[in-house]
Design an enzyme around this catalytic site. Structure first.
Site, mmCIF file in Angstrom:
data_model
loop_
_atom_site.group_PDB
_atom_site.id
_atom_site.type_symbol
_atom_site.label_atom_id
_atom_site.label_comp_id
_atom_site.label_asym_id
_atom_site.label_seq_id
_atom_site.Cartn_x
_atom_site.Cartn_y
_atom_site.Cartn_z
ATOM 1 C CG HIS A 1 2.312 -6.514 -4.419
ATOM 2 N ND1 HIS A 1 1.505 -5.974 -3.446
ATOM 3 C CD2 HIS A 1 3.127 -5.514 -4.824
ATOM 4 C CE1 HIS A 1 1.798 -4.702 -3.268
ATOM 5 N NE2 HIS A 1 2.780 -4.408 -4.098
ATOM 6 N N GLY B 1 0.870 -1.166 0.000
ATOM 7 C CA GLY B 1 0.000 0.000 0.000
ATOM 8 C C GLY B 1 0.901 1.208 0.000
ATOM 9 C CD GLU B 2 2.563 5.566 -0.680
ATOM 10 O OE1 GLU B 2 2.260 5.028 -1.760
ATOM 11 O OE2 GLU B 2 3.718 5.929 -0.416
ATOM 12 C CB SER B 3 5.432 2.499 3.741
ATOM 13 O OG SER B 3 6.122 3.405 2.919
ATOM 14 C CB ILE C 1 3.120 -2.362 -7.605
ATOM 15 C CG1 ILE C 1 2.522 -3.526 -8.407
ATOM 16 C CG2 ILE C 1 2.356 -1.070 -7.892
ATOM 17 C CD1 ILE C 1 1.133 -3.939 -7.966
ATOM 18 N NE ARG C 2 3.383 4.054 -6.435
ATOM 19 C CZ ARG C 2 3.570 4.660 -5.264
ATOM 20 N NH1 ARG C 2 4.646 5.363 -5.046
ATOM 21 N NH2 ARG C 2 2.668 4.571 -4.334
ATOM 22 N NE ARG D 1 8.399 4.980 1.067
ATOM 23 C CZ ARG D 1 7.739 6.130 0.985
ATOM 24 N NH1 ARG D 1 8.282 7.244 1.423
ATOM 25 N NH2 ARG D 1 6.532 6.163 0.464
ATOM 26 C CD GLU E 1 -0.233 -8.874 -2.121
ATOM 27 O OE1 GLU E 1 0.806 -9.568 -2.034
ATOM 28 O OE2 GLU E 1 -0.217 -7.638 -2.245
ATOM 29 C CB CYS F 1 5.044 -4.056 -1.530
ATOM 30 S SG CYS F 1 5.568 -2.778 -2.695
HETATM 31 N N1 GLN Z 1 5.798 2.770 -2.921
HETATM 32 C C1 GLN Z 1 5.075 2.325 -1.759
HETATM 33 C C2 GLN Z 1 5.698 2.873 -0.487
HETATM 34 O O1 GLN Z 1 6.727 3.433 -0.517
HETATM 35 C C3 GLN Z 1 5.015 0.812 -1.716
HETATM 36 C C4 GLN Z 1 4.242 0.298 -2.896
HETATM 37 C C5 GLN Z 1 3.483 -0.961 -2.654
HETATM 38 O O2 GLN Z 1 3.293 -1.408 -1.529
HETATM 39 N N2 GLN Z 1 3.007 -1.538 -3.729
HETATM 40 O O3 GLN Z 1 5.129 2.748 0.539
#
Ligand code: GLN
Length: 198
Positions: free
Chosen positions: A174, A49-51, A137-138, A108, A176, A81
């Protein structure tokens, strides 16, 4: 497969997909949103997600210290992630403190804007001979590990992207989001072994 209960931190990000993977393995999966939700589980998944957002919400909900203490006591945890970023002792460019459970340093968004996301076939010997379909993903990477941290997977250039330290597991990608359930099974084995006292 197991009578253990696995909690999935469900504050933000890809928690529903982790719940689905666990259900496919016949495991009871519980949403974790409040400290009391942690009382009945045997292992915890911290999703992508977004840390920054997840760590802020963990603080607001009073989860940060409790989860940090659980990790210190050997409670099985699996971060994917953003979850891996949160598990790390330090994270470059994260203005908020991570949980600090694993002796890894992470970077990150390590692949830059041009390669926002990609899928690659990754050799993960701990999961068997067949390569694992790893969706990034990112994604972060691991830039440093302390002794005692086992690197489970690296990209062809040698960059570590999955690791284990005792009962703690982290992946930059990921699992999942793919039908391959081997990484989740591997985590369930860690949970089962701990329960039997090994
Ligand atoms: N870029 C996100 C972060 O820095 C991580 C991306 C993800 O969990 N798919 O939190």
């Amino acid at each position: 497969m197991s009578n253990k209960k696995i909690g999935v931190l469900s504050l933000q990000g890809a928690f529903i997909e982790h719940m689905a993977s666990l259900q496919k393995l016949g495991v009871e999966a519980l949403d974790i949103r409040l400290p009391r939700d942690l009382e009945t589980i045997d292992g915890l998944i911290i999703p992508g997600g977004e840390s920054t957002v997840i760590s802020q919400l963990m603080r607001s909900y009073g989860l940060m210290e409790i989860i940090r203490d659980l990790a210190r006591d050997g409670f099985p945890m699996f971060g994917t992630c953003a979850g891996m970023i949160l598990m790390a002792k330090s994270a470059l460019d994260l203005d908020i403190e991570p949980i600090g459970a694993m002796d890894i340093k992470v970077k990150r968004n390590a692949f830059g804007r041009q390669v926002d996301s990609f899928e690659t076939s990754l050799a993960i010997p701990a999961l068997g001979e067949t390569p694992f379909p790893a969706v990034f993903i990112r994604a972060p990477i691991i830039v440093e590990t302390a002794p005692g941290v086992e690197i489970l997977a690296s990209l062809p250039d040698g960059t570590p992207v999955a690791a284990r330290q005792g009962n703690l597991l982290a992946a930059a990608f990921h699992p999942e989001l793919t039908p391959d359930l081997r990484f989740h099974s591997y985590f369930l084995n860690i949970v089962a072994r701990r329960a039997y006292g090994h």
